[in-house]
Design an enzyme around this catalytic site. Structure first.
Site: not given
Ligand code: CTP
Length: 405
Positions: A213, A282, A310, A332
Site C-alpha cells: 500500500n 489485511d 493476523p 492508528f
Molecule cells: N493493524 C495491525 N494488524 C493488522 C491490521 C491493522 O496491527 N493486520 C493495526 C494498524 O497498525 C493500525 C490499526 O490496526 O494501528 C488499524 O489499521 P487499519 O488498517 O486502519 O484498520 P483495519 O484493522 O485493517 O480495518 P479496515 O481495513 O477495515 O479499516
C-alpha cells in the site's frame, strides 16, 4: 514546534580538519531556526576562514578577547550571557584538555569558563585522530568533562582525514542538529521503552510481485524520533520503506505482515508503550508461488486467493500485560472518509485506550498530516501540521496519559 526556532547558539570552532564540517553545521543550525554566533580559536582559523563563517551565520565572527567592538571590552561575558547554549564543534583534544583545567587564555575557553553554569549548557562535538581519541588522557578528560556537567556527544566512526580508519570523526551536521533538538525536548518518556510499527507491509504473490500500500512510514518514523528525543528507549519495527533510521532508535526491518507480527510479539515483553502506526496489509495471497508466474499466451489470468493476516494490534491489546495496564497500546486508523465514526468503532474493535485517526489518501507519502485522537471520553483534533510536529504533540499526549494511567 520543537526545532531550534529562536535558540541562540554560540558555535565555537577549535583547530581540526573537521572545521570544514562546521560550515555545513552552521548552515543547518540557521536552517533549523537558530541564531548562530560563531567564535573561533586561532587554530580553527587555520582550517576555515572567519569570512566563511560570517557569511553562513550572518554575523561577524569573534576571534579575540580584545575585540574592540564590545563597548565594555568583555566579549567573554557578553557572548556567554547572550547564548542559550555553547556548542563547540569541532572540539579538539587540546581544547578539551584546556576545559577540564579551567584554562582561559583565549576568547573561546574564556567564554566557556565565564558562562553561567546553570543557564547555559556546554555541548561538545569532539573530532580527532582515532589514536588521540582512544588515548587514556583524552578518555580521562571526557569523563571529567561529563562529571563537570558538560554534554559530550559521541564521535563518528570511519575514514579519517589522516588516512586512518576508526573512532574520532566529528558527527555529521544533521546528526549534531538532531542531538540539539533532542537535548531541548522535555524528557517526558524517560525510562520508558516504546515499541512502534511503521510503514506498509509487502505480501508476495511470487518472487517478483506482491501487494502493498501507499504508506511511506514517515509518520511512524517521526513518532520514533520524537519518542527518542523524549527520553524513551525506542524499537521501531519497519516495513519496506526508504527512510533512514532516527538516531538512537533500534530498527528491526520486516517485509510481510507475518514477519511484523512475529517481531512485535517478541518485543512487547519489554515495552511500556506500543504504537501501531504501520499500515499492515489485511490479506496475503494464500500461496506465494516459488517461481515467477508466467503468461501462457491463452489470455487467462491467474486465480489469486487470499487469507487474512493476523491483527497485530488487536492481539497485543488482548495480552495480559496490556489488559493489566502494564502496556499502553495506541492504534492508528487510516481512513478515506467518516473519520470520527470509523476511528471510534475501530478503537472499540481493537480494544485500545487511544486510537489516532487520519485520512490515508491525503497523508500517505506527504510530510504533513492532521490527526484525530479518539479515546473513551471522546475525540480531539491535532490540526494539519508537519509530521515532525504532530509526532512531538502525540508523544507528549501519550506521556500525559501514562501518568494518569
Ligand atoms: N493493524 C495491525 N494488524 C493488522 C491490521 C491493522 O496491527 N493486520 C493495526 C494498524 O497498525 C493500525 C490499526 O490496526 O494501528 C488499524 O489499521 P487499519 O488498517 O486502519 O484498520 P483495519 O484493522 O485493517 O480495518 P479496515 O481495513 O477495515 O479499516
Amino acid at each position: 514546534m520543537n526545532d531550534l526556532h529562536g535558540k541562540r547558539i554560540l558555535l565555537g570552532l577549535t583547530g581540526g580538519i573537521a572545521c570544514f564540517k562546521a560550515a555545513e553545521l552552521c548552515r543547518s543550525l540557521v536552517k533549523a531556526g537558530a541564531e548562530v554566533q560563531v567564535v573561533m580559536t586561532e587554530a580553527a582559523a587555520q582550517f576555515i576562514t572567519p569570512v566563511t563563517m560570517q557569511a553562513l551565520s550572518g554575523k561577524a565572527v569573534y576571534t579575540s578577547q580584545w575585540d574592540a567592538r564590545e563597548g565594555n571590552n568583555m566579549a567573554h561575558i557578553n557572548l556567554s550571557r547572550e547564548a542559550d547554549a555553547i556548542l563547540i564543534a569541532p572540539a579538539s583534544a587540546d581544547f578539551m584538555a584546556k576545559l577540564i583545567h579551567g584554562k582561559a587564555d583565549e576568547l573561546l575557553s574564556l567564554t566557556c569558563l565565564a558562562r553561567p553554569l546553570q543557564k547555559v549548557p556546554l555541548i561538545l562535538a569532539p573530532a580527532m585522530n582515532r589514536e588521540m581519541w582512544a588515548h587514556p588522557a583524552t578518555q580521562r578528560n571526557v569523563a571529567q568533562l561529563k562529571a563537570d556537567g558538560t554534554h559530550v556527544l559521541d564521535v563518528g566512526q570511519g575514514d579519517q582525514a589522516c588516512g586512518e580508519t576508526g573512532d574520532g570523526r566529528m558527527l555529521e551536521a544533521e546528526e549534531i542538529v538532531e542531538e540539539l533538538q533532542a537535548f531541548w525536548t522535555p524528557k517526558c518518556l524517560a525510562g520508558q521503552h516504546v515499541l512502534i510499527t511503521a510503514g506498509p507491509t509487502y505480501e508476495a504473490i511470487d518472487p517478483v510481485r506482491g501487494i502493498t500500500n501507499l504508506s511511506s512510514g514517515k509518520m511512524g518514523f517521526a513518532i520514533a524520533r520524537a519518542a527518542r528525543h523524549a527520553g524513551a528507549q525506542v524499537t521501531l519495527v519497519a516495513g519496506p520503506v526508504s527512510l533512514s533510521t532516527p538516531r538512537g532508535v533500534k530498527r528491526v526491518d520486516v517485509r510481510s505482515a507475518m514477519q511484523m507480527n512475529e517481531a512485535v510479539q517478541q518485543l512487547t515483553a519489554n515495552a511500556q508503550v506500543f504504537i501501531a502506526a504501520a499500515a499492515v496489509a489485511d490479506w496475503r495471497p494464500a500461496l506465494a508461488a516459488d517461481q515467477k508466474i508466467k503468461k501462457d499466451g491463452s489470455g487467462d489470468t491467474p486465480e489469486l486467493s487470499f487469507v487474512e493476516n493476523p491483527d497485530i494490534l488487536a492481539s497485543v491489546a488482548q495480552t495480559a500485560r496490556a489488559q493489566s495496564g502494564a502496556l499502553f497500546c495506541v492504534g492508528f486508523a487510516a481512513e478515506s472518509h467518516d473519520l470520527l465514526a470509523h476511528a471510534t468503532a475501530k478503537r472499540a474493535r481493537k480494544g485500545v485506550p487511544l486510537l489516532v485517526g487520519n485520512i490515508g489518501p491525503s497523508t500517505f507519502g506527504q510530510d504533513d498530516n492532521a490527526l484525530l485522537l479518539v479515546d473513551a471520553q471522546g475525540a480531539k483534533e491535532f490540526p494539519r501540521d508537519t509530521k515532525t510536529k504532530l509526532a512531538y504533540d502525540l508523544i507528549q499526549d501519550i506521556a500525559a496519559r501514562l501518568v494518569k494511567h
